[in-house]
Design a protein around this motif. Structure first.
Motif, PDB file in Angstrom:
ATOM      1  N   GLY A   1      -2.229 -17.818  -4.188  1.00 25.19           N
ATOM      2  CA  GLY A   1      -1.336 -17.214  -4.029  1.00 25.19           C
ATOM      3  C   GLY A   1      -0.494 -16.406  -2.857  1.00 25.19           C
ATOM      4  N   PHE A   2       0.285 -16.086  -2.822  1.00 26.18           N
ATOM      5  CA  PHE A   2       1.548 -15.500  -1.803  1.00 26.18           C
ATOM      6  C   PHE A   2       1.271 -14.263  -1.663  1.00 26.18           C
ATOM      7  N   HIS A   3       0.882 -13.410  -2.442  1.00 24.18           N
ATOM      8  CA  HIS A   3       1.060 -12.694  -2.615  1.00 24.18           C
ATOM      9  C   HIS A   3       0.483 -10.696  -1.582  1.00 24.18           C
ATOM     10  N   LEU A   4       2.189 -10.424  -1.620  1.00 19.24           N
ATOM     11  CA  LEU A   4       2.269  -9.189  -0.418  1.00 19.24           C
ATOM     12  C   LEU A   4       1.265  -8.126  -1.205  1.00 19.24           C
ATOM     13  N   VAL A   5       0.258  -7.498  -0.549  1.00 19.46           N
ATOM     14  CA  VAL A   5      -0.528  -6.848  -0.996  1.00 19.46           C
ATOM     15  C   VAL A   5      -0.634  -5.040  -0.770  1.00 19.46           C
ATOM     16  N   ALA A   6      -0.080  -5.204   0.913  1.00 18.56           N
ATOM     17  CA  ALA A   6       0.105  -4.362   1.940  1.00 18.56           C
ATOM     18  C   ALA A   6       0.621  -4.523   2.514  1.00 18.56           C
ATOM     19  N   GLN A   7       1.403  -3.183   3.001  1.00 20.60           N
ATOM     20  CA  GLN A   7       2.601  -3.197   4.401  1.00 20.60           C
ATOM     21  C   GLN A   7       2.137  -2.220   5.593  1.00 20.60           C
ATOM     22  N   GLY A   8       2.207  -1.844   6.790  1.00 21.21           N
ATOM     23  CA  GLY A   8       2.258  -1.266   7.336  1.00 21.21           C
ATOM     24  C   GLY A   8       3.342  -1.204   9.152  1.00 21.21           C
ATOM     25  N   PRO A   9       3.089  -0.550   9.503  1.00 20.99           N
ATOM     26  CA  PRO A   9       4.156  -0.919  10.534  1.00 20.99           C
ATOM     27  C   PRO A   9       2.951  -1.246  12.313  1.00 20.99           C
ATOM     28  N   ASP A  10       3.405  -2.019  12.728  1.00 21.43           N
ATOM     29  CA  ASP A  10       2.714  -3.196  13.658  1.00 21.43           C
ATOM     30  C   ASP A  10       2.644  -1.883  15.456  1.00 21.43           C
ATOM     31  N   PRO A  11       1.824  -1.533  16.191  1.00 20.58           N
ATOM     32  CA  PRO A  11       2.539  -0.544  17.557  1.00 20.58           C
ATOM     33  C   PRO A  11       1.913  -1.515  18.940  1.00 20.58           C
ATOM     34  N   LEU A  12       2.281  -3.022  18.245  1.00 20.08           N
ATOM     35  CA  LEU A  12       2.006  -3.865  19.322  1.00 20.08           C
ATOM     36  C   LEU A  12       3.470  -3.844  20.497  1.00 20.08           C
ATOM     37  N   PRO A  13       3.005  -4.265  21.200  1.00 19.03           N
ATOM     38  CA  PRO A  13       4.790  -4.063  22.506  1.00 19.03           C
ATOM     39  C   PRO A  13       4.938  -6.032  22.732  1.00 19.03           C
ATOM     40  N   ALA A  14       6.497  -6.286  22.656  1.00 23.02           N
ATOM     41  CA  ALA A  14       6.330  -7.657  23.035  1.00 23.02           C
ATOM     42  C   ALA A  14       5.443  -8.164  24.502  1.00 23.02           C
TER      43      ALA A  14
END
Length: 209
Positions: free
Chosen positions: A134-147
């Motif tokens: 499946g394609f279950h999005l279970v968690a999300q958070g910020p990404d501090p990596l720069p461009a």
């Protein structure tokens, strides 16, 4: 420590499996992963590079990462195994197409980071955790990596899984933590990239928790 690999030369990839039309090189003494240019616009150009080792359920995975070219997207698959418990390498061949990994014949988690493939991803940088089948999005958070323009690197990435508690951190900053009440039981891990991303990797380490 269960496993250590500097990812510094072709010899370090003995037993690894590359899926999709990609290329690996070591121009700076670290693994560089990229997709090959495609003449067919209908062909999926994305790649996955699997480590051959199988790991148990309670582990910490650490690696160093440098973003070299964007747009694109980077993913780490982990606890990947056949839906009936088969070894991942005994399943039907895969070609890098994303659907084969989330609606194919395997179960896995995957954390996506450096999500810069689409304009919405570049506007708001997040790390996502999904569970498959499946394609279950279970968690999300910020990404501090720069461009890429401002990236220096290496950036230290750490994923820990203990008794179903999954935590992901970049340079010691925790992005998310989530508990799975029905956790997967371990398996293989692999690096995925969406073209035209180019990324460098080094110092893969897996330890038992």
């Amino acid at each position: 420590m269960l496993y250590e690999n500097a990812l510094a030369s072709a010899a370090d990839l003995d037993g690894f499996r590359l899926e999709g039309d990609g290329a690996v090189s070591f121009p700076l003494g670290r693994l560089r992963l990229e997709s090959k240019p495609q003449d067919d616009p209908e062909k999926d150009p994305n790649v996955v590079l699997w480590c051959p080792e199988d790991f148990g359920p309670n582990i910490a995975v650490e690696w160093d990462f440098w973003p070299i070219r964007e747009p694109g997207l980077c993913i780490l698959f982990f606890h990947a195994k056949g839906r009936e418990g088969e070894d991942l390498f005994d399943l039907a061949p895969r070609t890098g197409a994303y659907e084969q990994y989330h609606h194919g014949d395997l179960d896995a988690y995957h954390v996506s980071y450096f999500r810069r493939r689409w304009p919405t991803e570049r506007a708001l940088h997040t790390c996502n955790l999904r569970k498959s089948y499946g394609f279950h999005l279970v968690a999300q958070g910020p990404d501090p990596l720069p461009a890429v323009l401002d990236a220096q690197g290496p950036y230290s990435l750490r994923l820990s899984i203990q008794d179903g508690e999954i935590t992901f951190a970049i340079d010691g900053l925790v992005s998310f933590s989530w508990r799975d009440e029905q956790p997967l039981g371990g398996g293989k891990l692999g690096f995925r990239q969406m073209a035209p991303m180019i990324g460098d990797y080094a110092n893969l380490r897996v330890s038992r928790l």
